[in-house]
Design a protein around this motif. Structure first.
Motif, PDB file in Angstrom:
ATOM      1  N   SER A 178      19.032 -23.716  33.909  1.00 11.44           N
ATOM      2  CA  SER A 178      19.004 -25.148  34.199  1.00 11.44           C
ATOM      3  C   SER A 178      18.299 -25.891  33.064  1.00 11.44           C
ATOM      4  N   GLN A 179      18.545 -27.185  32.994  1.00 12.57           N
ATOM      5  CA  GLN A 179      17.904 -27.981  31.952  1.00 12.57           C
ATOM      6  C   GLN A 179      16.382 -27.977  32.113  1.00 12.57           C
ATOM      7  N   ASP A 180      15.919 -27.949  33.362  1.00 10.47           N
ATOM      8  CA  ASP A 180      14.472 -27.897  33.619  1.00 10.47           C
ATOM      9  C   ASP A 180      13.875 -26.605  33.085  1.00 10.47           C
ATOM     10  N   ASP A 181      14.599 -25.469  33.297  1.00  8.36           N
ATOM     11  CA  ASP A 181      14.103 -24.180  32.813  1.00  8.36           C
ATOM     12  C   ASP A 181      14.184 -24.075  31.295  1.00  8.36           C
ATOM     13  N   VAL A 182      15.168 -24.756  30.690  1.00  3.53           N
ATOM     14  CA  VAL A 182      15.240 -24.800  29.221  1.00  3.53           C
ATOM     15  C   VAL A 182      13.948 -25.391  28.675  1.00  3.53           C
ATOM     16  N   LYS A 183      13.498 -26.493  29.270  1.00  4.87           N
ATOM     17  CA  LYS A 183      12.283 -27.164  28.812  1.00  4.87           C
ATOM     18  C   LYS A 183      11.042 -26.347  29.150  1.00  4.87           C
TER      19      LYS A 183
ATOM     20  N   GLU B 176      15.452 -17.448  39.484  1.00  2.00           N
ATOM     21  CA  GLU B 176      14.760 -17.946  40.666  1.00  2.00           C
ATOM     22  C   GLU B 176      13.589 -17.050  41.071  1.00  2.00           C
ATOM     23  N   THR B 177      13.709 -15.737  40.768  1.00  3.69           N
ATOM     24  CA  THR B 177      12.654 -14.806  41.174  1.00  3.69           C
ATOM     25  C   THR B 177      11.587 -14.602  40.105  1.00  3.69           C
ATOM     26  N   LEU B 178      11.751 -15.223  38.935  1.00  4.98           N
ATOM     27  CA  LEU B 178      10.772 -15.044  37.866  1.00  4.98           C
ATOM     28  C   LEU B 178       9.382 -15.513  38.273  1.00  4.98           C
TER      29      LEU B 178
END
Length: 368
Positions: A345-350, A260-262
């Motif tokens: 999360s799947q969104d972050d995977v993409k 979240e902080t990235l």
């Protein structure tokens, strides 16, 4: 369960292939084999959070929530069926299948311990001052006593072990006594005896010598001594007190950063460092990440820049936490990506991850 027949198969799986045999055997003792018939539902979404499952034989069909499908064949798949918890699949057997399931957390702890032991053995070999102690130090690293210890505490182990000079005839532990120490033999030989079930006579059951450990069961299980150990010769023992052992169970803190902080760190100068196996890295990794597997970290540490800040990650955070601690002890600037890729999360995977296989496929299309 007799796990010996699985050892050879596991040597072709990633990252199990990098594990020391004693650590792999310990993991297999807590694994379970699954036999599935054609058409059986092998895994569904809730299974992926707590376990890692490998396909040993046969074929399965993975179906995502969005309907996308992929066939997994044992002969051409070396990774867990599903790597990350965010990858939501249903797995159904296309043919009769054999699988092995591991508890995700326990396997990663043993994997981390195995690779940290590799790191330390190399580190010990580099230090000429350790030459005289290398045998018993290696014994410590391979002892099942330390499977329960947080891998980050490995650097503290040797500082808590103290030498004790002993004489032939000295009784080191008595059967039935409370366990207060465990011992590693640096020099000398000792005999292990146990009271006979039909009388008070002591029966010899084993002889232990240089690089052997005894007394650890009483510390691990917090029970009384199950045998008596008497020195056969003069020697030197390396001793670990149970209070020091208890201290080693408490995991120290490591600087960490969450996904979240990235976004708030875009302007900061850091590099991602991936410490997983080559196969895991090729499957998916963070864009532009530096790759040095934990098992090779001590050999390749010179490739890292002490002036840079490294944000280290693995799948669960276990291997990366150990790598961060080890690198920090060498003066490197490091932080840990909290939780690793498992909870991404799947969104972050993409958004964040790329695959070496994607690049290969893209080049193949461009050249056709």
């Amino acid at each position: 369960m007799d796990n010996t027949h699985l050892i050879k198969q596991c040597r072709s799986l990633a990252p199990l292939a990098t594990m020391r045999e004693n650590h792999l055997l310990a993991a297999l003792k807590e694994s379970s084999e699954v036999m599935a018939c054609k058409g059986d539902l092998v895994l569904c979404g809730e299974d992926f959070g707590s376990c890692l499952c490998y396909l040993l034989s046969g074929e399965i069909l993975l179906t995502r929530k969005d309907g996308q499908q992929r066939v997994i064949t044992a002969d051409f798949h070396w990774l867990p069926i599903v790597q990350f918890q965010a990858e939501e699949f249903e797995a159904k057997a296309i043919t009769d299948c054999q699988l092995v399931r591991f508890n995700r957390e326990k396997l990663d702890q043993l994997l981390t311990w195995s690779q940290v032991a590799d790191y330390l053995e190399i580190d010990i070999s580099y230090e000429r001052s350790y030459d005289e102690d290398s045998n018993w130090m290696t014994t410590v690293l391979n002892s099942n006593l330390f499977y329960k210890i947080a891998p980050l505490n490995v650097l503290s182990i040797f500082s808590k072990i103290t030498p004790r000079e002993v004489k032939a005839g000295d009784v080191i532990v008595n059967e039935g006594d409370e366990g207060d120490y465990c011992y590693f033999i640096k020099e000398g030989r000792a005999q292990v005896t146990r009271l006979s079930e039909i009388g008070d006579a002591s029966v010899p059951i084993a002889e232990v010598s240089i690089s052997r450990c005894f007394g650890e069961d009483a510390l691990i299980a917090n029970t009384t001594r199950n045998a008596t150990v008497t020195m056969l010769t003069d020697g030197t023992l390396m001793c670990l007190h149970k209070n020091d052992f208890a201290d080693l169970l408490v995991e120290p803190n490591v600087s960490h950063v969450s996904f979240e902080t990235l976004e708030t760190m875009k302007d900061q100068n850091f590099e991602f460092l991936d410490v997983r196996s080559q196969e895991e890295f090729d499957y998916k990794h963070i864009v532009d990440a530096v790759h040095i597997p934990l098992v090779l970290l001590r050999l390749k540490i010179r490739l890292l820049d002490v002036k840079k800040h490294y944000l280290i990650y693995c799948n669960t955070g276990s291997r990366s936490r150990a790598a961060a601690f080890l690198l920090a002890s060498k003066g490197y600037q490091v932080s840990l990506l909290e939780g690793g890729l498992t909870n991404i999360s799947q969104d972050d995977v993409k958004r964040l991850l790329v695959s070496e296989f994607d690049a290969i496929h893209r080049l193949a299309k461009e050249s056709s």
